[in-house]
Design a protein around this motif. Sequence first.
Motif, PDB file in Angstrom:
ATOM      1  N   PRO A 130      49.609  82.110 145.977  1.00  0.00           N
ATOM      2  CA  PRO A 130      49.469  82.959 147.157  1.00  0.00           C
ATOM      3  C   PRO A 130      49.216  84.400 146.717  1.00  0.00           C
ATOM      4  CG  PRO A 130      51.761  82.424 146.781  1.00  0.00           C
ATOM      5  CD  PRO A 130      50.971  81.687 145.746  1.00  0.00           C
ATOM      6  N   CYS A 131      48.220  85.029 147.315  1.00  0.00           N
ATOM      7  CA  CYS A 131      47.830  86.376 146.880  1.00  0.00           C
ATOM      8  C   CYS A 131      47.540  87.268 148.073  1.00  0.00           C
ATOM      9  CB  CYS A 131      46.556  86.307 146.033  1.00  0.00           C
ATOM     10  SG  CYS A 131      46.589  85.136 144.715  1.00  0.00           S
ATOM     11  N   GLY A 179      44.614  92.908 142.656  1.00  0.00           N
ATOM     12  CA  GLY A 179      45.143  92.474 141.370  1.00  0.00           C
ATOM     13  C   GLY A 179      44.351  91.270 140.906  1.00  0.00           C
ATOM     14  N   SER A 180      44.942  90.465 140.043  1.00  0.00           N
ATOM     15  CA  SER A 180      44.244  89.273 139.560  1.00  0.00           C
ATOM     16  C   SER A 180      45.254  88.232 139.100  1.00  0.00           C
ATOM     17  CB  SER A 180      43.300  89.635 138.411  1.00  0.00           C
ATOM     18  OG  SER A 180      44.024  90.117 137.309  1.00  0.00           O
ATOM     19  N   THR A 220      42.266  72.530 138.586  1.00  0.00           N
ATOM     20  CA  THR A 220      41.850  73.450 139.634  1.00  0.00           C
ATOM     21  C   THR A 220      42.937  74.470 139.920  1.00  0.00           C
ATOM     22  OG1 THR A 220      40.565  71.670 140.631  1.00  0.00           O
ATOM     23  CG2 THR A 220      40.995  73.587 142.000  1.00  0.00           C
ATOM     24  N   VAL A 221      42.526  75.739 140.008  1.00  0.00           N
ATOM     25  CA  VAL A 221      43.415  76.814 140.430  1.00  0.00           C
ATOM     26  C   VAL A 221      42.930  77.257 141.809  1.00  0.00           C
ATOM     27  CG1 VAL A 221      44.179  79.170 139.988  1.00  0.00           C
ATOM     28  CG2 VAL A 221      43.923  77.578 138.094  1.00  0.00           C
ATOM     29  N   ILE A 222      43.836  77.243 142.777  1.00  0.00           N
ATOM     30  CA  ILE A 222      43.492  77.623 144.148  1.00  0.00           C
ATOM     31  C   ILE A 222      44.193  78.935 144.464  1.00  0.00           C
ATOM     32  CG2 ILE A 222      43.597  76.966 146.571  1.00  0.00           C
ATOM     33  CD1 ILE A 222      43.768  74.040 145.558  1.00  0.00           C
ATOM     34  N   THR A 223      43.417  79.930 144.864  1.00  0.00           N
ATOM     35  CA  THR A 223      43.999  81.188 145.312  1.00  0.00           C
ATOM     36  C   THR A 223      43.822  81.257 146.827  1.00  0.00           C
ATOM     37  OG1 THR A 223      41.923  82.314 144.816  1.00  0.00           O
ATOM     38  CG2 THR A 223      43.632  82.413 143.150  1.00  0.00           C
ATOM     39  N   HIS A 224      44.890  81.578 147.526  1.00  0.00           N
ATOM     40  CA  HIS A 224      44.843  81.658 148.993  1.00  0.00           C
ATOM     41  C   HIS A 224      45.647  82.864 149.449  1.00  0.00           C
ATOM     42  CE1 HIS A 224      49.000  80.076 149.492  1.00  0.00           C
ATOM     43  NE2 HIS A 224      48.717  79.446 148.365  1.00  0.00           N
ATOM     44  N   ARG A 225      45.394  83.283 150.679  1.00  0.00           N
ATOM     45  CA  ARG A 225      46.117  84.429 151.223  1.00  0.00           C
ATOM     46  C   ARG A 225      47.581  84.084 151.438  1.00  0.00           C
ATOM     47  NH1 ARG A 225      42.408  88.225 152.875  1.00  0.00           N
ATOM     48  NH2 ARG A 225      40.380  87.387 153.425  1.00  0.00           N
ATOM     49  N   GLU A 226      48.446  85.085 151.245  1.00  0.00           N
ATOM     50  CA  GLU A 226      49.870  84.887 151.494  1.00  0.00           C
ATOM     51  C   GLU A 226      50.073  84.523 152.958  1.00  0.00           C
ATOM     52  OE1 GLU A 226      51.688  88.572 150.301  1.00  0.00           O
ATOM     53  OE2 GLU A 226      52.089  87.801 148.295  1.00  0.00           O
TER      54      GLU A 226
END
Length: 159
Positions: A80-81, A91-92, A141-147
């Motif tokens: 969550p980002c 950020g990253s 797989t790396v999944i980035t999603h909104r907090e």
Amino acid sequence: MKVLLLQDVYKLGHAGDIKKVADGYGRNYLIPQKFAVLATPSAIKQIDSIKKQADSIRSQLNTEMQSLSEKISNSWIAFPCKAGETGKLYGSITTQMIADAISAKIGATIDKRQIDAQPIRTLGEHKVSVRLTVDVIPSFTVITHREGEKPVVEETTEA
């Protein structure tokens, strides 16, 4: 400078290979770390024994890492980002964060230097590879999603 590799060196060659390298690389890194020796006539006579020994070690490592490879290739990680309107992260996601998360998920230690990826700076799915040995390189797989949102996991079926 010509050197005879004593061990497998990532992106250079396998043990027993004779490679031409920059003088500084050979003198300051390969030779002091015992990865290589100068390619002298007496050292060249030992190529066959070095290759046989390295092949047996390599095959043993590959069989040990195969089960770990299956665990890694069947997994995914969600982060969550915070992100802007365009989907760019504030950020990253670094290789250290990825290594810590995959280590916790599979129960084995993965070093950040084994992760083949650039820092992730956008939302979405990203394929990341883990270099367990020279020959065994599984990807996940790396999944980035909104907090506050649920990660969208697409089940992929490979033929």
